[in-house]
Design an enzyme around this catalytic site. Structure first.
Site, PDB file in Angstrom:
ATOM      1  N   CYS A 128       0.778  -1.714   0.510  1.00 14.30           N
ATOM      2  CA  CYS A 128       0.267  -0.003  -0.187  1.00 14.30           C
ATOM      3  C   CYS A 128       0.730   1.187   0.482  1.00 14.30           C
ATOM      4  O   CYS A 128       0.748   2.153  -0.744  1.00 14.30           O
ATOM      5  CB  CYS A 128      -1.196   0.217   1.041  1.00 14.30           C
ATOM      6  SG  CYS A 128      -0.155  -0.524   2.601  1.00 14.30           S
ATOM      7  N   HIS A 241      -3.680   6.041   4.292  1.00 17.52           N
ATOM      8  CA  HIS A 241      -1.607   6.333   5.101  1.00 17.52           C
ATOM      9  C   HIS A 241      -1.189   8.076   4.135  1.00 17.52           C
ATOM     10  O   HIS A 241      -1.829   7.837   3.264  1.00 17.52           O
ATOM     11  CB  HIS A 241      -0.642   5.426   3.785  1.00 17.52           C
ATOM     12  CG  HIS A 241      -0.743   3.708   4.963  1.00 17.52           C
ATOM     13  ND1 HIS A 241      -1.590   3.290   5.524  1.00 17.52           N
ATOM     14  CD2 HIS A 241      -0.675   2.901   4.152  1.00 17.52           C
ATOM     15  CE1 HIS A 241      -1.776   1.811   5.757  1.00 17.52           C
ATOM     16  NE2 HIS A 241      -1.185   2.232   4.760  1.00 17.52           N
TER      17      HIS A 241
HETATM   18  N1  LIG Z   1      -4.501  -3.812   5.528  1.00 23.04           N
HETATM   19  C1  LIG Z   1      -3.634  -2.870   4.034  1.00 23.04           C
HETATM   20  O1  LIG Z   1      -3.850  -2.054   4.196  1.00 23.04           O
HETATM   21  C2  LIG Z   1      -3.599  -3.881   3.008  1.00 23.04           C
HETATM   22  C3  LIG Z   1      -2.555  -3.202   1.778  1.00 23.04           C
HETATM   23  C4  LIG Z   1      -1.956  -3.841   0.731  1.00 23.04           C
HETATM   24  C5  LIG Z   1      -2.199  -5.424   1.318  1.00 23.04           C
HETATM   25  N2  LIG Z   1      -2.459  -5.394   2.108  1.00 23.04           N
HETATM   26  C6  LIG Z   1      -1.667  -7.310   2.121  1.00 23.04           C
HETATM   27  O2  LIG Z   1      -3.225  -7.502   1.812  1.00 23.04           O
HETATM   28  C7  LIG Z   1      -3.212  -9.023   2.344  1.00 23.04           C
HETATM   29  C8  LIG Z   1      -3.487  -9.438   3.747  1.00 23.04           C
HETATM   30  O3  LIG Z   1      -4.366  -7.308   4.874  1.00 23.04           O
HETATM   31  P1  LIG Z   1      -5.153  -7.288   5.529  1.00 23.04           P
HETATM   32  O4  LIG Z   1      -5.227  -6.281   6.405  1.00 23.04           O
HETATM   33  O5  LIG Z   1      -6.442  -7.825   4.733  1.00 23.04           O
HETATM   34  O6  LIG Z   1      -4.896  -8.613   6.802  1.00 23.04           O
HETATM   35  P2  LIG Z   1      -6.157  -9.380   7.886  1.00 23.04           P
HETATM   36  O7  LIG Z   1      -7.410  -8.393   8.457  1.00 23.04           O
HETATM   37  O8  LIG Z   1      -5.842  -9.757   9.303  1.00 23.04           O
HETATM   38  O9  LIG Z   1      -7.178  -9.882   7.055  1.00 23.04           O
HETATM   39  C9  LIG Z   1      -6.782 -11.126   6.404  1.00 23.04           C
HETATM   40  C10 LIG Z   1      -7.169 -12.455   5.608  1.00 23.04           C
HETATM   41  O10 LIG Z   1      -6.654 -13.600   5.903  1.00 23.04           O
HETATM   42  C11 LIG Z   1      -7.832 -14.783   6.547  1.00 23.04           C
HETATM   43  N3  LIG Z   1      -6.455 -15.625   7.104  1.00 23.04           N
HETATM   44  C12 LIG Z   1      -5.843 -15.600   7.181  1.00 23.04           C
HETATM   45  N4  LIG Z   1      -4.896 -16.871   7.933  1.00 23.04           N
HETATM   46  C13 LIG Z   1      -5.273 -17.862   6.818  1.00 23.04           C
HETATM   47  C14 LIG Z   1      -5.375 -19.286   6.755  1.00 23.04           C
HETATM   48  N5  LIG Z   1      -4.546 -19.784   7.285  1.00 23.04           N
HETATM   49  N6  LIG Z   1      -6.065 -19.870   5.844  1.00 23.04           N
HETATM   50  C15 LIG Z   1      -6.941 -19.394   5.080  1.00 23.04           C
HETATM   51  N7  LIG Z   1      -6.943 -17.466   5.345  1.00 23.04           N
HETATM   52  C16 LIG Z   1      -6.196 -17.210   6.546  1.00 23.04           C
HETATM   53  C17 LIG Z   1      -7.870 -14.829   7.575  1.00 23.04           C
HETATM   54  O11 LIG Z   1      -9.121 -15.264   7.240  1.00 23.04           O
HETATM   55  P3  LIG Z   1      -9.864 -15.198   9.112  1.00 23.04           P
HETATM   56  O12 LIG Z   1     -10.659 -14.623   9.790  1.00 23.04           O
HETATM   57  O13 LIG Z   1     -10.708 -16.670   8.481  1.00 23.04           O
HETATM   58  O14 LIG Z   1      -8.430 -15.276   9.761  1.00 23.04           O
HETATM   59  C18 LIG Z   1      -8.535 -12.825   7.099  1.00 23.04           C
HETATM   60  O15 LIG Z   1     -10.189 -13.307   5.995  1.00 23.04           O
HETATM   61  C19 LIG Z   1      -1.734  -8.816   3.586  1.00 23.04           C
HETATM   62  O16 LIG Z   1      -1.223  -9.774   2.938  1.00 23.04           O
HETATM   63  C20 LIG Z   1      -1.816  -7.567   4.012  1.00 23.04           C
HETATM   64  O17 LIG Z   1       0.037  -7.380   3.864  1.00 23.04           O
HETATM   65  C21 LIG Z   1      -2.620  -5.336   3.600  1.00 23.04           C
END
Ligand SMILES: NC(=O)c1ccc[n+]([C@@H]2O[C@H](COP(=O)([O-])OP(=O)(O)OC[C@H]3O[C@@H](n4cnc5c(N)ncnc54)[C@H](OP(=O)(O)O)[C@@H]3O)[C@@H](O)[C@H]2O)c1
Length: 338
Positions: A128, A241
């Protein structure tokens, strides 16, 4: 059109936004599947007026799926992407795991849409903090060739997912009430504080988040001679951000020219009126897909320098919007080849 699509990580901070985005942008498909961990499997998600049961992420979940948009932690993406590819499912992935793989295009649709054509089943969406900076750098690079960038980020807690948002809210409430909160996502209290470390120690005193900004910028702009010095800081802001960016270009770009370049670039909105106190702030940019730029001024510390302030919704353009735009590019390419 992809008949059957899946959102992997559908219950996360980014996954929720991807769901909204597919509705908002009327993304075409026939069937949709929501996948997450076994913690969420069996729970229901309301989508377009229907209830959908969240399914556990397993190899067989990709049978019959044509396109998956993934937003899971890196180790999960490492595991699930091959399951999808083996079943001829194309993946647009938000995680950091595949971004620097030379076989995987890393795409911002306003910046390098042509890279999508090279895909071999997986396309990565950048970090991001990289995305908003590269959208801002692109018009300057095209016009005057960027040679050096010094950037400090002010990154919202939503960048660390649902857990990051919980830590900010519960930590702040506890601090105001004189209580204590056990921080689970952040290593230090984020309420009324700043944390000058995002990610792990990676290279020469820089963190993994900082080096992502270097490596990913080089890959997307196709120029690894640009010298970049990032400092990434977590701040107690819930979403969006902000970045303070100083750029040195080969050809001098003045303030007026920069303002015009930014204003005419797709996906950028300029708010730049210091005398009247107008500049982008996280609270104004929340829920918007644009990259906002303001405080445009000459960098007084070098000859061809330009300094500006850049804010964007990290969950939207920094993640969900960019991923869905990539998916839309794939749909257009598919339609063009018939
Ligand atoms: N947040 C941002 O601003 C942003 C920006 C760019 C990229 N990203 C990237 O996007 C990705 C997700 O980020 P997020 O912020 O959305 O994180 P998050 O809120 O922690 O969500 C993670 C997701 O992954 C699932 N998950 C976790 N462990 C798993 C497993 N073992 N098997 C299957 N599903 C699993 C979770 O499911 P449960 O709910 O069942 O745990 C949830 O749906 C990351 O790689 C992050 O670096 C994030």
């Amino acid at each position: 059109m992809f008949d059957s699509i899946a959102i992997v990580g559908a219950t996360g901070a980014v996954g929720r936004l991807i769901r909204d985005m597919l509705q908002e942008r009327e993304f075409p498909y026939e069937r949709i599947t929501f996948l997450a961990s076994n913690r969420s499997a069996g729970t229901t998600i309301g989508f377009k007026g229907e209830k959908h049961t969240v399914q556990e992420l397993r190899p067989e979940a990709f049978s019959g799926i044509d396109l998956a948009i993934g937003s899971t932690p890196d180790p999960v993406a490492k595991e699930f992407v091959p399951w999808a590819l083996e079943r001829d499912c194309v993946v647009v992935d938000e995680s950091g795991y595949w971004r620097m793989d030379p076989k995987v295009p890393l795409v911002i649709p306003e910046v390098n849409p042509e890279a999508v054509h090279e895909h071999q089943g997986i396309i990565a969406s950048p970090n991001c903090s990289t995305t908003q900076m590269v959208v801002a750098l692109k018009p300057l690079h095209d016009a005057g060739r960027v040679r050096r960038v010094v950037v400090s980020t002010y990154q919202a807690t939503s960048g660390a997912g649902v857990g990051g948002q919980r830590d900010l809210e519960e930590g702040t409430r506890a601090a105001l009430n004189g209580g204590s909160h056990k921080y689970e996502t952040f290593a230090h209290p984020i309420a009324f504080n700043l944390i000058p470390q995002i990610g792990s120690q990676k290279h020469a005193g820089y963190t993994s988040e900082e080096m992502k900004m270097v490596y990913e910028t080089h890959k997307i702009l196709g120029d690894d001679t640009i010298r970049i010095c990032p400092t990434c800081v977590r701040v107690p802001v819930s979403n969006c951000h902000s970045e303070s960016i100083s750029v040195e270009t080969e050809r001098k770009i003045g303030v007026d020219e920069a303002r015009e370049l930014f204003a005419s670039f797709p996906g950028i909105k300029v708010i730049d009126d210091l005398p009247n106190g107008k500049y982008p702030k996280p609270s104004d940019c929340d829920g918007d897909d644009a990259v906002f730029i303001g405080r445009i001024r000459e960098d007084l510390s070098c000859d061809n320098g330009l300094a500006f302030w850049c804010v964007s919704d990290n969950l939207r353009k920094g993640a969900a919007t960019n991923a869905v735009q990539i998916a839309e590019l794939l749909v257009r390419i598919q339609a063009a080849v018939g």
